[in-house]
Write an enzyme that holds these catalytic residues in place. Structure first.
Site, PDB file in Angstrom:
ATOM      1  N   GLU A 171      54.471  -4.871  12.384  1.00  0.00           N
ATOM      2  CA  GLU A 171      54.242  -3.836  13.402  1.00  0.00           C
ATOM      3  C   GLU A 171      54.938  -2.573  12.929  1.00  0.00           C
ATOM      4  O   GLU A 171      56.159  -2.571  12.745  1.00  0.00           O
ATOM      5  CB  GLU A 171      54.808  -4.237  14.765  1.00  0.00           C
ATOM      6  CG  GLU A 171      53.964  -5.244  15.499  1.00  0.00           C
ATOM      7  CD  GLU A 171      54.423  -5.484  16.936  1.00  0.00           C
ATOM      8  OE1 GLU A 171      54.851  -4.522  17.606  1.00  0.00           O
ATOM      9  OE2 GLU A 171      54.358  -6.645  17.367  1.00  0.00           O
ATOM     10  N   GLU A 184      58.884 -11.136  18.106  1.00  0.00           N
ATOM     11  CA  GLU A 184      60.093 -10.422  18.568  1.00  0.00           C
ATOM     12  C   GLU A 184      60.981 -11.290  19.450  1.00  0.00           C
ATOM     13  O   GLU A 184      61.367 -10.895  20.556  1.00  0.00           O
ATOM     14  CB  GLU A 184      59.703  -9.127  19.293  1.00  0.00           C
ATOM     15  CG  GLU A 184      59.029  -8.133  18.376  1.00  0.00           C
ATOM     16  CD  GLU A 184      58.830  -6.738  18.971  1.00  0.00           C
ATOM     17  OE1 GLU A 184      59.044  -6.558  20.183  1.00  0.00           O
ATOM     18  OE2 GLU A 184      58.448  -5.834  18.209  1.00  0.00           O
TER      19      GLU A 184
HETATM   20  O1  AHR Z   1      52.692  -3.078  19.736  1.00  0.00           O
HETATM   21  C1  AHR Z   1      53.225  -2.974  21.007  1.00  0.00           C
HETATM   22  C2  AHR Z   1      54.393  -3.934  21.243  1.00  0.00           C
HETATM   23  O2  AHR Z   1      55.468  -3.535  20.457  1.00  0.00           O
HETATM   24  C3  AHR Z   1      54.172  -5.372  20.839  1.00  0.00           C
HETATM   25  O3  AHR Z   1      53.574  -6.114  21.845  1.00  0.00           O
HETATM   26  C4  AHR Z   1      55.557  -5.858  20.614  1.00  0.00           C
HETATM   27  O4  AHR Z   1      55.613  -6.880  19.670  1.00  0.00           O
HETATM   28  C5  AHR Z   1      56.327  -4.629  20.209  1.00  0.00           C
HETATM   29  O5  AHR Z   1      57.489  -4.475  20.938  1.00  0.00           O
END
Ligand code: AHR
Length: 497
Positions: free
Chosen positions: A287, A168
């Site tokens: 994610e 990210e």
């Molecule tokens: O999964 C929780 C968080 O969400 C992770 O650390 C990050 O990559 C995202 O913002």
């Protein structure tokens, strides 16, 4: 609905059933690892958790972050445990003890029969730390870092094949946040160095942290324009919530996910055309999940403690329905989404929960994840589905029914996953399966509950599937009764007669 066995979306890459373990909250400490637990193995890993992860058949697990990786020194987590430093973990403002690091995690992944998807730190670090790490994990021996691995008790290289170039990096919250140009360049050069060490690896570049980012999709376009030759995948991240308690709107949110995937595919292919390239960039949705229940509570957590209960969303039944719809969306993009990670796996926004020193249990979202992972392997079949539709606050023409189908040619099994989003009524569905000659119905699994807010806790599991779904198959025509707000798994197999 019509399913034609020759009308294929593509082969389902089993890695779309991946997950994620970050050094965050109680995912590692108290989750997968708790040496004092009565069920801990000789390495300190909880055997009850290993068994639950195996039930999910998770093929690949992303590690060690997440936001955490952007200020992580991987060297802190290898070598004798007693010499590992305690550090301030800046992303989640906790203390990281480094008791678990790269080697232990690789060992744990083997216990659950999963591969590791390793992320490198492109926040506070860069090319040098990344090329050293891959020399440590993947080089056979005879060099400084590979011999260091051997001296730590790991004679054979880990041969980690899938690597994330940071996490990210478009997000202002990220330690070492970068503009698209800054990130594109460091991703390109780090990727180049890593592939010089081990040309067999595959690399995932960071895309946007969610569809709402002001730099989406320009971030993806710029990064790929710079690093097209070095990378193989672009990442997508997305979490949803039902903060305004509007279930109809909430259950429609996989339409946003679908739009996100379409937009990223278009962006990748625009850059492909611009570069006159023959290579196609695939998508890694590394994610995705529901995340909102724990947001307020987390603000109360004391900083600088070890493994506090962060991001411990307690999922309800409606969350399981949206998770089911998100899995359906991923399956219907099987031709381009080749990896995906439910974020995360244990305790932290997770399908599996544990008590420290105590029990472990399945959250509601465990079930659609398990069903798709276990039964959704094979070829994704294109469906022609005409569903009644509704409008909600943010979406128009939301189909009440979501559906994806997977044909497992070896087992001669067809599995149809269906969600009925109607809040009040069951829906009758007729499916033309005449191209699946000789198939018979073997099972109709249903997850349903009168209470959208029903949860599973350590004391009571209120949401679990039953096997009494209403469906019949005659002359290749499937008649299904989809209960209101339900997740359905219909399994067919070619009969021997
Ligand atoms: O999964 C929780 C968080 O969400 C992770 O650390 C990050 O990559 C995202 O913002």
């Amino acid at each position: 609905m019509n399913l034609d066995r020759n009308n294929r979306i593509g082969e389902v890459d089993e890695r779309i059933y991946g997950s994620f373990i970050e050094h965050l909250g109680r995912a590692v400490y108290g989750g997968i690892y708790e040496p004092e637990h009565p069920l801990a193995d000789e390495q300190g890993f909880r055997k009850d958790v290993v068994e639950l992860v195996k039930e999910l058949k998770v093929p690949i697990v992303r590690y060690p972050g997440g936001n955490m990786v952007s200020a992580y020194n991987w060297e802190d987590g290898v070598g004798p445990k007693e010499s590992r430093p305690r550090r301030l973990e800046l992303a989640w403002r906790t203390i990281e003890t480094n008791e678990v690091g790269t080697n232990e995690f690789v060992d744990w992944a083997k216990k659950v029969h999963a591969d590791v998807m390793m992320a490198v730190n492109l926040g506070t670090r860069g090319i040098d730390a990344a090329r050293n790490l891959i020399e440590y994990t993947n080089h056979p021996g005879g060099t400084y870092w590979s011999d260091l691995r051997k001296s730590h008790g790991y004679e054979q290289p880990h041969n980690i094949k899938t690597w994330c170039l940071g996490n990210e990096m478009d997000g202002p919250w990220q330690v070492g946040h970068k503009t698209a140009y800054e990130y594109g360049r460091i991703a390109q050069e780090t990727g180049k160095a890593m592939k010089l060490v081990d040309p067999s690896i595959e690399l995932v570049a960071c895309g946007s942290s969610n569809t709402g980012m002001p730099t989406f999709p320009e971030y993806e376009a710029t990064v790929l324009d710079i690093a097209y030759n070095e990378v193989d995948y672009i990442s997508l991240h997305q979490y949803y919530g039902n903060r305004t308690n509007d279930p109809a709107n909430y259950l429609a949110k996989n339409m946003d996910m679908d739009h996100f995937i379409h937009s990223v595919i278009a962006t990748c292919d625009y850059i492909k055309a611009k570069h006159r390239s023959k290579k196609t960039i695939m998508l890694s949705f590394d994610e995705w999940n529901v995340w909102y229940h724990s947001n307020e509570g987390d603000k109360e957590i004391e900083p600088w403690t070890v493994a506090p209960p962060q991001l411990e969303d307690v999922y309800n039944f409606e969350d399981a329905l949206l998770v089911g719809s998100m899995l359906i969306t991923l399956l219907n993009h099987a031709d381009r989404v080749k990896m995906a990670c439910m974020a995360q796996l244990v305790n932290v926004i997770a399908p599996i929960m544990t008590e420290n020193h105590g029990r472990s249990w399945k959250q509601t979202i465990f079930y659609p994840y398990m069903h798709t992972s276990v039964f959704g392997r094979g070829i994704a079949i294109q469906r022609i589905l005409s569903s009644p539709k509704y409008d909600s606050k943010d979406f128009t023409d939301v189909p009440y029914i979501d559906s994806a189908s997977v044909l497992n040619q070896e087992e001669e099994e067809l599995t149809i996953f269906l969600v009925n989003k109607h809040l009040e009524d069951s829906i009758s569905l007729q499916a033309d399966l005449r191209s699946f000659e000789g198939y018979r119905l073997i099972e109709h699994i249903v997850l349903e509950n009168d209470d959208l807010k029903a949860t599973n806790t350590v004391k009571e599991e209120k949401v679990f599937p039953h096997y009494n779904g209403h469906s019949t198959l005659q002359d290749g025509m499937l008649e299904v009764e989809l209960a209101k707000t339900s997740w359905n798994v219909i399994r067919l197999k070619k009969s021997l007669e």
